[in-house]
Design an enzyme around this catalytic site. Sequence first.
Site, PDB file in Angstrom:
ATOM      1  N   ASP A 156       0.820  -1.209   0.000  1.00 33.66           N
ATOM      2  CA  ASP A 156       0.000   0.000   0.000  1.00 33.66           C
ATOM      3  C   ASP A 156       0.856   1.262   0.000  1.00 33.66           C
ATOM      4  O   ASP A 156       2.078   1.219   0.191  1.00 33.66           O
ATOM      5  CB  ASP A 156      -0.953   0.003   1.209  1.00 33.66           C
ATOM      6  CG  ASP A 156      -0.294  -0.442   2.507  1.00 33.66           C
ATOM      7  OD1 ASP A 156       0.946  -0.457   2.567  1.00 33.66           O
ATOM      8  OD2 ASP A 156      -1.013  -0.787   3.455  1.00 33.66           O
ATOM      9  N   ASN A 190      -7.571  -2.208  14.344  1.00 34.11           N
ATOM     10  CA  ASN A 190      -8.965  -2.453  13.957  1.00 34.11           C
ATOM     11  C   ASN A 190      -9.094  -3.687  13.065  1.00 34.11           C
ATOM     12  O   ASN A 190     -10.143  -3.934  12.482  1.00 34.11           O
ATOM     13  CB  ASN A 190      -9.552  -1.221  13.244  1.00 34.11           C
ATOM     14  CG  ASN A 190      -8.823  -0.904  11.943  1.00 34.11           C
ATOM     15  OD1 ASN A 190      -7.853  -1.565  11.579  1.00 34.11           O
ATOM     16  ND2 ASN A 190      -9.290   0.114  11.239  1.00 34.11           N
ATOM     17  N   HIS A 196      -7.326  -4.287  10.269  1.00 30.53           N
ATOM     18  CA  HIS A 196      -7.034  -4.140   8.835  1.00 30.53           C
ATOM     19  C   HIS A 196      -5.752  -4.888   8.474  1.00 30.53           C
ATOM     20  O   HIS A 196      -4.866  -5.070   9.304  1.00 30.53           O
ATOM     21  CB  HIS A 196      -6.990  -2.660   8.394  1.00 30.53           C
ATOM     22  CG  HIS A 196      -5.794  -1.868   8.837  1.00 30.53           C
ATOM     23  ND1 HIS A 196      -5.861  -0.519   9.111  1.00 30.53           N
ATOM     24  CD2 HIS A 196      -4.491  -2.201   9.033  1.00 30.53           C
ATOM     25  CE1 HIS A 196      -4.665  -0.079   9.434  1.00 30.53           C
ATOM     26  NE2 HIS A 196      -3.818  -1.076   9.409  1.00 30.53           N
ATOM     27  N   GLU A 231      -9.670  -1.542   5.314  1.00 28.94           N
ATOM     28  CA  GLU A 231     -10.335  -1.171   6.557  1.00 28.94           C
ATOM     29  C   GLU A 231     -11.664  -1.923   6.687  1.00 28.94           C
ATOM     30  O   GLU A 231     -12.292  -2.256   5.682  1.00 28.94           O
ATOM     31  CB  GLU A 231     -10.621   0.337   6.535  1.00 28.94           C
ATOM     32  CG  GLU A 231      -9.383   1.215   6.370  1.00 28.94           C
ATOM     33  CD  GLU A 231      -8.617   1.418   7.656  1.00 28.94           C
ATOM     34  OE1 GLU A 231      -8.448   0.447   8.416  1.00 28.94           O
ATOM     35  OE2 GLU A 231      -8.173   2.552   7.906  1.00 28.94           O
TER      36      GLU A 231
HETATM   37  C1  F6R Z   1       1.429  -1.065   6.116  1.00 26.09           C
HETATM   38  C2  F6R Z   1       0.218  -1.862   6.260  1.00 26.09           C
HETATM   39  C3  F6R Z   1      -0.600  -1.803   7.504  1.00 26.09           C
HETATM   40  C4  F6R Z   1       0.234  -2.042   8.760  1.00 26.09           C
HETATM   41  C5  F6R Z   1      -0.647  -1.963   9.999  1.00 26.09           C
HETATM   42  C6  F6R Z   1       0.164  -2.134  11.271  1.00 26.09           C
HETATM   43  O1  F6R Z   1       2.030  -1.283   4.869  1.00 26.09           O
HETATM   44  O2  F6R Z   1      -0.129  -2.541   5.356  1.00 26.09           O
HETATM   45  O3  F6R Z   1      -1.620  -2.767   7.435  1.00 26.09           O
HETATM   46  O4  F6R Z   1       0.840  -3.292   8.682  1.00 26.09           O
HETATM   47  O5  F6R Z   1      -1.294  -0.727  10.056  1.00 26.09           O
HETATM   48  O6  F6R Z   1       1.032  -1.052  11.413  1.00 26.09           O
HETATM   49  P1  F6R Z   1       2.193  -1.087  12.480  1.00 26.09           P
HETATM   50  O7  F6R Z   1       3.086  -2.198  12.078  1.00 26.09           O
HETATM   51  O8  F6R Z   1       2.862   0.246  12.367  1.00 26.09           O
HETATM   52  O9  F6R Z   1       1.544  -1.321  13.797  1.00 26.09           O
END
Ligand code: F6R
Length: 251
Positions: free
Chosen positions: A70, A138, A140, A145
Site C-alpha cells: 500500500d 482495527n 485491517h 479497513e
Molecule cells: C502497512 C500496512 C498496515 C500495517 C498496519 C500495522 O504497509 O499494510 O496494514 O501493517 O497498520 O502497522 P504497524 O506495524 O505500524 O503497527
Amino acid sequence: MYIPKIIIVKNEVEVGKIVSAEIINLINNNPKCVLGFATGSSPLTTYVALVEDYKKNQTDWNQVTTFNLDEYLDLTIDNHNSYAWFMHNNLFNHINVNVKQIHIPQSIGDVNTAAEKYETMIDNAGGIDLQILGIGVNGHIGFNEPPTDKNTLTHIVDLTPSTINRNARFFTKNDLQPTKAITMGIASILKAKKIILIAIGETKSEIMKKFLTTTKPWPDLPVSWLLEHNNVTVVMDMHAAEAWLTREDNT
Ligand code: F6R
C-alpha cells in the site's frame, strides 16, 4: 477454513530473526522469487535483520521482485512519510535489489488505472511467493479497513479515523497526513502462495485474540479472511500473544 500456524517468541528482535530467515531461505532456494512487503513498525526488525544478513552473507537480491501492499495517496517518494521512502530507507537502499523490480502502488495521477495495472503486474510476475503483513488495531491488513469484502483487488480507500489517529505518531505537526490510500485488496493478498502475519506489542493483543478466536471470516474483521488461505503463519511476540494465551476458554 484453515488454522494458521502460530509462532510466539520473546520479543520483536526474535520476530525479525524468524521472519527474515524465511525470506532468506526463500531467496536462496528461488533467486527469482516474488516478495510482498508491508511497512509500519511491525516489519522493521525483519528489515534490520535482512540488512544485517546482506552485509554478512551477501544474500543475492538481484533477481528478486518486490511488491508493496500500500501507499498513501499524494505523497511522493521524497516525502519521508511515504511508504516508498520507508522501504528505500529501511531496506532497498541497503541490499542489491534491482530498482526496476521494486513495485510500490502509484499514489499520484490516475490512481484507479494504476490500481488495475498493479494487479496485472503482480500476475505477470507469476504472483507473490511470500507476502509479509502487519495488522491494524482495527483488524485491517494492508489498508483494507473494516468492512472489507473478500473479493477486493488493488483499490483506493478512505482511511478510518482509528487508522488515521494511530498513524499520526509518524507525522509531525507540519506534515500533511493523508486520509486516503491505495492498497492491495483482500483477494490480491489471498493470491499469495504463503503469508506471514506479524504482530508485535500489547496494542495488538486484543485484535490478535479476536482474530485467533474467530470461527468464520467476516468483512468487519478484514484479517479474518486469512482463515481462507491454507498457508498462513502468524509470528507474534509475547505481548501481542498475551490476551489470546490467557483467554478464558484456553484449556
Ligand atoms: C502497512 C500496512 C498496515 C500495517 C498496519 C500495522 O504497509 O499494510 O496494514 O501493517 O497498520 O502497522 P504497524 O506495524 O505500524 O503497527
